[in-house]
Scaffold this active site. Structure first.
Site, PDB file in Angstrom:
ATOM      1  N   GLY A 186       0.825  -1.217   0.000  1.00  0.00           N
ATOM      2  CA  GLY A 186       0.000   0.000   0.000  1.00  0.00           C
ATOM      3  C   GLY A 186       0.853   1.257   0.000  1.00  0.00           C
ATOM      4  O   GLY A 186       0.551   2.235  -0.699  1.00  0.00           O
ATOM      5  N   ASP A 187       1.958   1.219   0.769  1.00  0.00           N
ATOM      6  CA  ASP A 187       2.884   2.367   0.812  1.00  0.00           C
ATOM      7  C   ASP A 187       3.506   2.595  -0.571  1.00  0.00           C
ATOM      8  O   ASP A 187       3.639   3.718  -1.034  1.00  0.00           O
ATOM      9  CB  ASP A 187       4.022   2.110   1.816  1.00  0.00           C
ATOM     10  CG  ASP A 187       3.513   1.838   3.223  1.00  0.00           C
ATOM     11  OD1 ASP A 187       2.403   2.285   3.544  1.00  0.00           O
ATOM     12  OD2 ASP A 187       4.227   1.168   3.992  1.00  0.00           O
ATOM     13  N   ALA A 188       3.896   1.480  -1.204  1.00  0.00           N
ATOM     14  CA  ALA A 188       4.521   1.554  -2.523  1.00  0.00           C
ATOM     15  C   ALA A 188       3.539   2.113  -3.546  1.00  0.00           C
ATOM     16  O   ALA A 188       3.911   2.903  -4.415  1.00  0.00           O
ATOM     17  CB  ALA A 188       5.013   0.173  -2.953  1.00  0.00           C
TER      18      ALA A 188
END
Length: 341
Positions: free
Chosen positions: A295-297
């Site tokens: 999700g961060d990526a």
């Protein structure tokens, strides 16, 4: 285009202690997959146990820092990104500084002399992850650090500001300071719902920050939790994305766009009273290594295209590309150069 310091992130830098465990281990600490929690007393021994009994990897992480590092990697322009957060004056803190410099991010950490650098237990079962964060020094971040001229200069230089919801647990006043600055100076301010517990336990702080957001990111579980907390009585992700996009706004300079990821299902984007869905490139199960940081990526890849003023579908494509690369590797790591065209 990507100029120096165009993106600023603020958040909780944590050193990931990552290991493949079994479902018994999860049960022992009452953990569920695809969830992120803050460590309570019963979780304190988890870090030691991982190091002693499992084959661990140490990876500089923390949600916002991951996104910023991925945006930096996608852009390949040294110093295009900056980051602020709190670390300890210790070995793990040094590790964090080294890792961020290597990644090309301009970091301005607040170093706490008395508290160790924060850690996150990343427990992986079958490629899916469960996260337990011990914030430690990350929890000591104060707006005094942000207000120092050399740090506030990063805020002034940035045109895009991104903060994960996790930072609401640490320094809501820092968030509001940069949010107000962004609104007053027609900059783009983005946040992430980050985890169900943020929507539930930090509802008031989240609701204070939301009116300033131009982009809101989240996944389907967080979106459904947000809806439940708001009493919206719907689990329809498209409907929820739309409602979030229509939340009252402080500044009318930019419209609000809500972006909700749903794992292998299409990404939902709500803007202008409409929802668009973008399919995700599916990865064969045998190529999945670890969903930690996916999700961060996605956010990092999305931001890397957004600052180049690409259309939303290109931003989503950039996000999906970055997430796809990261889930084929351990932790939020990536090859030397992106292969995104």
């Amino acid at each position: 285009m990507a100029s120096e310091g165009i993106i600023l992130g603020m958040g909780n830098p944590l050193l990931d202690i990552s290991a493949i465990v079994d479902s018994e281990f999860l049960k022992k600490y009452s953990l569920t997959l695809n969830n992120a929690i803050l460590a309570h007393d019963k979780h304190k021994p988890i870090y030691e146990e991982l190091v002693e009994k499992y084959n661990v990897e140490y990876i500089a992480g923390g949600s916002t820092q991951n996104s910023i590092k991925v945006a930096q990697w996608m852009l390949q322009v040294p110093g295009a990104t900056s980051f602020m957060g709190g670390i300890g004056n210790d070995k793990f803190g040094e590790e964090m500084k080294k890792s961020s410099k290597l990644a090309g991010v301009n970091v301005h950490y607040h170093e706490d002399k008395a508290t160790p650098t924060g850690t996150c237990a990343v427990c992986i079962v079958g490629g899916e992850r469960s996260l337990v964060a011990n914030l430690a020094a990350a929890n000591c971040y104060k707006s005094e650090h942000l207000k120092k001229p050399e740090n506030w200069a990063l805020v002034e230089k940035a045109k895009y500001i991104y903060i994960a919801g996790f930072f609401l647990t640490v320094s809501p006043d820092s968030i509001l300071l940069v949010a107000e600055h962004a609104a007053a100076n027609k900059k783009l301010f983005s946040m992430n719902l980050s985890a169900p517990f943020i929507c539930e336990l930090f509802r008031e702080r989240l609701e204070k920050a939301l009116p300033y957001t131009d982009f809101v990111f989240g996944n389907e579980t967080e979106a459904k939790t947000f809806s439940k907390v708001q009493g919206w009585e719907t689990e329809n992700v498209e409907e929820i994305a739309l409602k979030i996009s229509q939340w009252p706004k402080v500044s009318g300079t930019h419209k609000r766009i809500t972006v909700i990821t749903q794992g292998a299902d299409p990404v939902c984007v709500a803007e202008d009273g409409k929802v668009k869905k973008f399919p995700v490139e599916l990865l064969p199960k045998e190529k999945l290594v670890d969903t930690n940081g996916a999700g961060d990526a996605f956010v990092g890849g999305f931001l890397s295209q957004l600052i180049q003023e690409k259309p939303i579908e290109e931003c989503v494509r950039g996000g999906c590309y970055a997430a796809n690369v990261i889930i084929q590797r351990s932790g939020c790591t990536y090859p030397e150069k992106p292969d995104f065209h």
